[in-house]
Motif scaffolding. Structure first.
Motif, PDB file in Angstrom:
ATOM      1  N   GLU A 105      -5.195  -3.952  -6.139  1.00  0.00           N
ATOM      2  CA  GLU A 105      -6.143  -4.657  -7.002  1.00  0.00           C
ATOM      3  C   GLU A 105      -5.634  -4.720  -8.439  1.00  0.00           C
ATOM      4  OE1 GLU A 105      -9.002  -7.073  -8.094  1.00  0.00           O
ATOM      5  OE2 GLU A 105      -8.678  -6.480  -6.012  1.00  0.00           O
ATOM      6  N   ALA A 106      -4.985  -3.665  -8.897  1.00  0.00           N
ATOM      7  CA  ALA A 106      -4.461  -3.641 -10.265  1.00  0.00           C
ATOM      8  C   ALA A 106      -3.269  -4.580 -10.436  1.00  0.00           C
ATOM      9  CB  ALA A 106      -4.057  -2.219 -10.649  1.00  0.00           C
ATOM     10  N   ARG A 107      -2.385  -4.626  -9.458  1.00  0.00           N
ATOM     11  CA  ARG A 107      -1.153  -5.420  -9.578  1.00  0.00           C
ATOM     12  C   ARG A 107      -1.278  -6.848  -9.052  1.00  0.00           C
ATOM     13  NH1 ARG A 107       3.381  -1.685 -10.273  1.00  0.00           N
ATOM     14  NH2 ARG A 107       2.578   0.417 -10.054  1.00  0.00           N
ATOM     15  N   PHE A 108      -2.176  -7.040  -8.092  1.00  0.00           N
ATOM     16  CA  PHE A 108      -2.349  -8.360  -7.476  1.00  0.00           C
ATOM     17  C   PHE A 108      -3.847  -8.671  -7.371  1.00  0.00           C
ATOM     18  CE2 PHE A 108       1.312  -6.145  -5.631  1.00  0.00           C
ATOM     19  CZ  PHE A 108       2.342  -7.013  -5.957  1.00  0.00           C
ATOM     20  N   PRO A 109      -4.540  -8.801  -8.495  1.00  0.00           N
ATOM     21  CA  PRO A 109      -6.004  -8.964  -8.463  1.00  0.00           C
ATOM     22  C   PRO A 109      -6.431 -10.198  -7.672  1.00  0.00           C
ATOM     23  CG  PRO A 109      -5.121  -9.325 -10.683  1.00  0.00           C
ATOM     24  CD  PRO A 109      -3.997  -8.856  -9.836  1.00  0.00           C
ATOM     25  N   GLY A 110      -7.406  -9.966  -6.794  1.00  0.00           N
ATOM     26  CA  GLY A 110      -7.990 -11.053  -6.023  1.00  0.00           C
ATOM     27  C   GLY A 110      -7.121 -11.583  -4.886  1.00  0.00           C
ATOM     28  N   MET A 111      -5.939 -11.031  -4.695  1.00  0.00           N
ATOM     29  CA  MET A 111      -5.040 -11.511  -3.654  1.00  0.00           C
ATOM     30  C   MET A 111      -5.431 -10.886  -2.311  1.00  0.00           C
ATOM     31  SD  MET A 111      -2.575 -13.484  -2.789  1.00  0.00           S
ATOM     32  CE  MET A 111      -2.253 -14.023  -4.457  1.00  0.00           C
ATOM     33  N   GLY A 112      -5.649 -11.721  -1.311  1.00  0.00           N
ATOM     34  CA  GLY A 112      -6.025 -11.242   0.007  1.00  0.00           C
ATOM     35  C   GLY A 112      -4.851 -10.618   0.752  1.00  0.00           C
ATOM     36  N   VAL A 113      -5.167  -9.680   1.605  1.00  0.00           N
ATOM     37  CA  VAL A 113      -4.178  -9.019   2.456  1.00  0.00           C
ATOM     38  C   VAL A 113      -4.285  -9.613   3.851  1.00  0.00           C
ATOM     39  CG1 VAL A 113      -3.493  -6.810   3.494  1.00  0.00           C
ATOM     40  CG2 VAL A 113      -4.277  -6.890   1.114  1.00  0.00           C
ATOM     41  N   ILE A 114      -3.158 -10.043   4.418  1.00  0.00           N
ATOM     42  CA  ILE A 114      -3.188 -10.607   5.765  1.00  0.00           C
ATOM     43  C   ILE A 114      -2.551  -9.685   6.813  1.00  0.00           C
ATOM     44  CG2 ILE A 114      -3.330 -13.015   5.045  1.00  0.00           C
ATOM     45  CD1 ILE A 114      -0.295 -13.204   5.630  1.00  0.00           C
ATOM     46  N   LYS A 115      -1.830  -8.659   6.337  1.00  0.00           N
ATOM     47  CA  LYS A 115      -1.257  -7.699   7.283  1.00  0.00           C
ATOM     48  C   LYS A 115      -1.086  -6.348   6.600  1.00  0.00           C
ATOM     49  CE  LYS A 115       2.528  -7.004  10.541  1.00  0.00           C
ATOM     50  NZ  LYS A 115       3.781  -7.559  11.081  1.00  0.00           N
ATOM     51  N   TYR A 116      -1.489  -5.326   7.323  1.00  0.00           N
ATOM     52  CA  TYR A 116      -1.340  -3.943   6.877  1.00  0.00           C
ATOM     53  C   TYR A 116      -0.731  -3.169   8.035  1.00  0.00           C
ATOM     54  CZ  TYR A 116      -2.786   0.911   6.213  1.00  0.00           C
ATOM     55  OH  TYR A 116      -2.808   2.279   6.123  1.00  0.00           O
ATOM     56  N   GLU A 117       0.372  -2.492   7.775  1.00  0.00           N
ATOM     57  CA  GLU A 117       1.060  -1.754   8.833  1.00  0.00           C
ATOM     58  C   GLU A 117       1.593  -0.451   8.246  1.00  0.00           C
ATOM     59  OE1 GLU A 117       4.661  -2.614  12.011  1.00  0.00           O
ATOM     60  OE2 GLU A 117       4.323  -4.013  10.377  1.00  0.00           O
ATOM     61  N   HIS A 118       1.502   0.618   9.021  1.00  0.00           N
ATOM     62  CA  HIS A 118       2.069   1.881   8.526  1.00  0.00           C
ATOM     63  C   HIS A 118       2.572   2.731   9.681  1.00  0.00           C
ATOM     64  CE1 HIS A 118      -0.967   4.971   9.530  1.00  0.00           C
ATOM     65  NE2 HIS A 118      -1.796   3.963   9.518  1.00  0.00           N
ATOM     66  N   ASP A 119       3.519   3.582   9.329  1.00  0.00           N
ATOM     67  CA  ASP A 119       4.016   4.592  10.247  1.00  0.00           C
ATOM     68  C   ASP A 119       4.060   5.901   9.470  1.00  0.00           C
ATOM     69  OD1 ASP A 119       6.337   4.491   8.648  1.00  0.00           O
ATOM     70  OD2 ASP A 119       7.398   3.213  10.059  1.00  0.00           O
ATOM     71  N   SER A 120       4.807   6.855   9.931  1.00  0.00           N
ATOM     72  CA  SER A 120       4.810   8.158   9.264  1.00  0.00           C
ATOM     73  C   SER A 120       5.513   8.155   7.910  1.00  0.00           C
ATOM     74  CB  SER A 120       5.463   9.200  10.168  1.00  0.00           C
ATOM     75  OG  SER A 120       6.813   8.842  10.427  1.00  0.00           O
ATOM     76  N   ARG A 121       6.260   7.079   7.591  1.00  0.00           N
ATOM     77  CA  ARG A 121       7.025   7.045   6.346  1.00  0.00           C
ATOM     78  C   ARG A 121       6.579   5.982   5.355  1.00  0.00           C
ATOM     79  NH1 ARG A 121      12.380   5.511   8.138  1.00  0.00           N
ATOM     80  NH2 ARG A 121      11.142   4.483   9.697  1.00  0.00           N
ATOM     81  N   LEU A 122       6.169   4.817   5.847  1.00  0.00           N
ATOM     82  CA  LEU A 122       5.912   3.682   4.954  1.00  0.00           C
ATOM     83  C   LEU A 122       4.598   2.978   5.262  1.00  0.00           C
ATOM     84  CD1 LEU A 122       9.451   2.026   5.045  1.00  0.00           C
ATOM     85  CD2 LEU A 122       8.518   3.447   3.224  1.00  0.00           C
ATOM     86  N   TYR A 123       4.095   2.317   4.224  1.00  0.00           N
ATOM     87  CA  TYR A 123       2.956   1.404   4.343  1.00  0.00           C
ATOM     88  C   TYR A 123       3.478   0.030   3.946  1.00  0.00           C
ATOM     89  CZ  TYR A 123       0.038   5.617   4.250  1.00  0.00           C
ATOM     90  OH  TYR A 123      -0.540   6.823   4.520  1.00  0.00           O
ATOM     91  N   ASP A 124       3.393  -0.937   4.848  1.00  0.00           N
ATOM     92  CA  ASP A 124       3.836  -2.304   4.566  1.00  0.00           C
ATOM     93  C   ASP A 124       2.620  -3.222   4.531  1.00  0.00           C
ATOM     94  OD1 ASP A 124       6.675  -1.874   4.488  1.00  0.00           O
ATOM     95  OD2 ASP A 124       6.605  -1.614   6.659  1.00  0.00           O
ATOM     96  N   ILE A 125       2.533  -4.009   3.465  1.00  0.00           N
ATOM     97  CA  ILE A 125       1.405  -4.921   3.281  1.00  0.00           C
ATOM     98  C   ILE A 125       1.941  -6.313   3.001  1.00  0.00           C
ATOM     99  CG2 ILE A 125      -0.559  -5.477   1.788  1.00  0.00           C
ATOM    100  CD1 ILE A 125       0.249  -1.968   1.799  1.00  0.00           C
ATOM    101  N   ASP A 126       1.396  -7.309   3.709  1.00  0.00           N
ATOM    102  CA  ASP A 126       1.722  -8.709   3.451  1.00  0.00           C
ATOM    103  C   ASP A 126       0.510  -9.351   2.786  1.00  0.00           C
ATOM    104  OD1 ASP A 126       4.048  -8.173   4.812  1.00  0.00           O
ATOM    105  OD2 ASP A 126       3.590  -9.439   6.549  1.00  0.00           O
ATOM    106  N   LEU A 127       0.736  -9.965   1.633  1.00  0.00           N
ATOM    107  CA  LEU A 127      -0.345 -10.628   0.906  1.00  0.00           C
ATOM    108  C   LEU A 127      -0.419 -12.093   1.301  1.00  0.00           C
ATOM    109  CD1 LEU A 127       0.271  -9.035  -2.612  1.00  0.00           C
ATOM    110  CD2 LEU A 127      -1.266  -8.250  -0.791  1.00  0.00           C
ATOM    111  N   ALA A 128      -1.546 -12.711   0.998  1.00  0.00           N
ATOM    112  CA  ALA A 128      -1.793 -14.097   1.395  1.00  0.00           C
ATOM    113  C   ALA A 128      -0.798 -15.081   0.793  1.00  0.00           C
ATOM    114  CB  ALA A 128      -3.223 -14.497   1.034  1.00  0.00           C
TER     115      ALA A 128
END
Length: 146
Positions: A105-128
């Motif tokens: 929200e601080a770095r990409f205000p109002g930008m929707g998230v279309i994919k959220y994925e995580h494993d034991s090491r990383l969190y990957d997020i794809d924005l709209a």
């Protein structure tokens, strides 16, 4: 040299043809582990479940849940959500840890998230807008690809 090449190719063929094949089985939503059921109820209670698939291969077992409206969920064998994606609308940011929500929200205000994925090491997020954002295990931003 020819013998070595033939032996290598034969070994590769045997390994590949004997590789474990994933078994996919349709299951009822009640067959999901309790944490997965709670996750769906908490974040997608009003969305209809289209299908639930249990995928198993060797030591890996996971669940794939397709919801109406193009939302796909993946859970590990314990029912922990490892991926949420949407083909149409942004996904609820509440599926992510609070620290990641705040940074997005601080770095990409109002930008929707279309994919959220995580494993034991990383969190990957794809924005709209196509931006890909990666956080480490400590939930610190480590990469932004536009």
């Amino acid at each position: 040299m020819k013998k070595l090449l033939i032996l290598t190719l034969t070994s590769l063929f045997v390994c590949c043809t004997n590789a474990p094949v994933a078994q996919e089985t349709a299951v009822a939503i009640d067959d999901l582990p309790a944490p997965a059921q709670q996750f769906i109820k908490q974040h997608f209670d009003s969305v209809q479940v289209k299908k639930v698939i249990r995928e198993q291969r060797a030591s890996l077992m996971q669940y794939e849940v397709d919801l109406k409206g193009g939302i796909d969920l993946q859970f590990d064998r314990n029912g922990i959500c490892t991926e949420v994606s949407s083909k149409k609308d942004p996904i609820p940011t509440a599926v992510m840890p609070e620290a990641i929500q705040q940074q997005l929200e601080a770095r990409f205000p109002g930008m929707g998230v279309i994919k959220y994925e995580h494993d034991s090491r990383l969190y990957d997020i794809d924005l709209a807008d196509g931006t890909e954002v990666t956080f480490n295990r400590a939930m610190r931003l480590i990469d932004v690809d536009k």
